[in-house]
Design a protein around this motif. Sequence first.
Motif, PDB file in Angstrom:
ATOM      1  N   UNK A  26       0.841  -1.205   0.000  1.00 13.29           N
ATOM      2  CA  UNK A  26       0.000   0.000   0.000  1.00 13.29           C
ATOM      3  C   UNK A  26       0.869   1.244   0.000  1.00 13.29           C
ATOM      4  N   UNK A  27       0.336   2.296  -0.626  1.00 16.67           N
ATOM      5  CA  UNK A  27       1.039   3.579  -0.664  1.00 16.67           C
ATOM      6  C   UNK A  27       0.092   4.690  -0.223  1.00 16.67           C
ATOM      7  N   UNK A  28       0.698   5.770   0.260  1.00 18.84           N
ATOM      8  CA  UNK A  28      -0.025   6.988   0.602  1.00 18.84           C
ATOM      9  C   UNK A  28       0.360   8.032  -0.441  1.00 18.84           C
ATOM     10  N   UNK A  29      -0.639   8.648  -1.059  1.00 21.33           N
ATOM     11  CA  UNK A  29      -0.416   9.700  -2.051  1.00 21.33           C
ATOM     12  C   UNK A  29      -0.943  11.008  -1.472  1.00 21.33           C
ATOM     13  N   UNK A  30      -0.067  12.013  -1.385  1.00 24.93           N
ATOM     14  CA  UNK A  30      -0.432  13.301  -0.801  1.00 24.93           C
ATOM     15  C   UNK A  30      -0.344  14.372  -1.883  1.00 24.93           C
ATOM     16  N   UNK A  31      -1.476  15.016  -2.121  1.00 22.27           N
ATOM     17  CA  UNK A  31      -1.550  16.133  -3.063  1.00 22.27           C
ATOM     18  C   UNK A  31      -1.767  17.404  -2.268  1.00 22.27           C
ATOM     19  N   UNK A  32      -0.831  18.319  -2.306  1.00 23.14           N
ATOM     20  CA  UNK A  32      -0.999  19.649  -1.715  1.00 23.14           C
ATOM     21  C   UNK A  32      -1.069  20.592  -2.906  1.00 23.14           C
ATOM     22  N   UNK A  33      -2.271  21.178  -3.134  1.00 22.78           N
ATOM     23  CA  UNK A  33      -2.508  21.914  -4.371  1.00 22.78           C
ATOM     24  C   UNK A  33      -2.838  23.374  -4.079  1.00 22.78           C
ATOM     25  N   UNK A  34      -1.821  24.234  -3.973  1.00 24.88           N
ATOM     26  CA  UNK A  34      -2.093  25.659  -3.802  1.00 24.88           C
ATOM     27  C   UNK A  34      -2.884  26.181  -4.989  1.00 24.88           C
ATOM     28  N   UNK A  82      -3.733   3.835  -1.380  1.00 25.02           N
ATOM     29  CA  UNK A  82      -3.994   2.901  -2.477  1.00 25.02           C
ATOM     30  C   UNK A  82      -3.366   1.554  -2.168  1.00 25.02           C
ATOM     31  N   UNK A  83      -3.967   0.487  -2.684  1.00 25.67           N
ATOM     32  CA  UNK A  83      -3.437  -0.862  -2.470  1.00 25.67           C
ATOM     33  C   UNK A  83      -2.042  -1.031  -3.047  1.00 25.67           C
ATOM     34  N   UNK A  84      -1.738  -0.281  -4.115  1.00 27.18           N
ATOM     35  CA  UNK A  84      -0.428  -0.388  -4.751  1.00 27.18           C
ATOM     36  C   UNK A  84      -0.133   0.883  -5.533  1.00 27.18           C
ATOM     37  N   UNK A  85       1.138   1.076  -5.830  1.00 30.14           N
ATOM     38  CA  UNK A  85       1.520   2.215  -6.663  1.00 30.14           C
ATOM     39  C   UNK A  85       0.962   2.047  -8.075  1.00 30.14           C
ATOM     40  N   UNK A 109      -9.809   7.926   0.934  1.00 30.52           N
ATOM     41  CA  UNK A 109      -9.658   9.239   0.296  1.00 30.52           C
ATOM     42  C   UNK A 109     -10.095  10.285   1.301  1.00 30.52           C
ATOM     43  N   UNK A 110      -9.242  11.271   1.516  1.00 32.56           N
ATOM     44  CA  UNK A 110      -9.564  12.374   2.421  1.00 32.56           C
ATOM     45  C   UNK A 110      -9.166  13.667   1.734  1.00 32.56           C
ATOM     46  N   UNK A 111     -10.042  14.669   1.810  1.00 33.89           N
ATOM     47  CA  UNK A 111      -9.755  15.967   1.202  1.00 33.89           C
ATOM     48  C   UNK A 111     -10.122  17.063   2.183  1.00 33.89           C
ATOM     49  N   UNK A 112      -9.338  18.147   2.151  1.00 37.05           N
ATOM     50  CA  UNK A 112      -9.585  19.256   3.068  1.00 37.05           C
ATOM     51  C   UNK A 112      -9.064  20.552   2.460  1.00 37.05           C
ATOM     52  N   UNK A 113      -9.753  21.660   2.776  1.00 33.63           N
ATOM     53  CA  UNK A 113      -9.224  22.952   2.340  1.00 33.63           C
ATOM     54  C   UNK A 113      -8.004  23.320   3.169  1.00 33.63           C
TER      55      UNK A 113
END
Length: 98
Positions: free
Chosen positions: A2-10, A60-63, A45-49
């Motif tokens: 499993x992997x963690x994908x982090x999107x920080x989108x200014x 995700x289960x895998x990359x 899936x988690x999203x926040x302002x």
Amino acid sequence: MAIVAVFDVPGMTREQYESSAEKVAGRPGPVKSPGDWPVAGLISHTAAPTDDGWLVVDVWESEEAFREFGESILPILRDLGVPDVQPKLYPAHTVVTP
């Protein structure tokens, strides 16, 4: 693994996030379950302002599953005018689900 994908989108707005979620799910309204995603393998899936944009954290289960999802979400984000951002990927050490 499993992997963690982090999107920080200014610069991403709530409206852009909600529009992208509707396009991912293929229907109006918020995403409600991993089954709303166009590919299998999403665990959470988690999203926040943020003060200047939007933060999304997926597990995700895998990359490979995440990369397959990227083929769907990247064109959606581009069409919505979301700033191009590269997610940070981390191998998951622990994943707890209900």
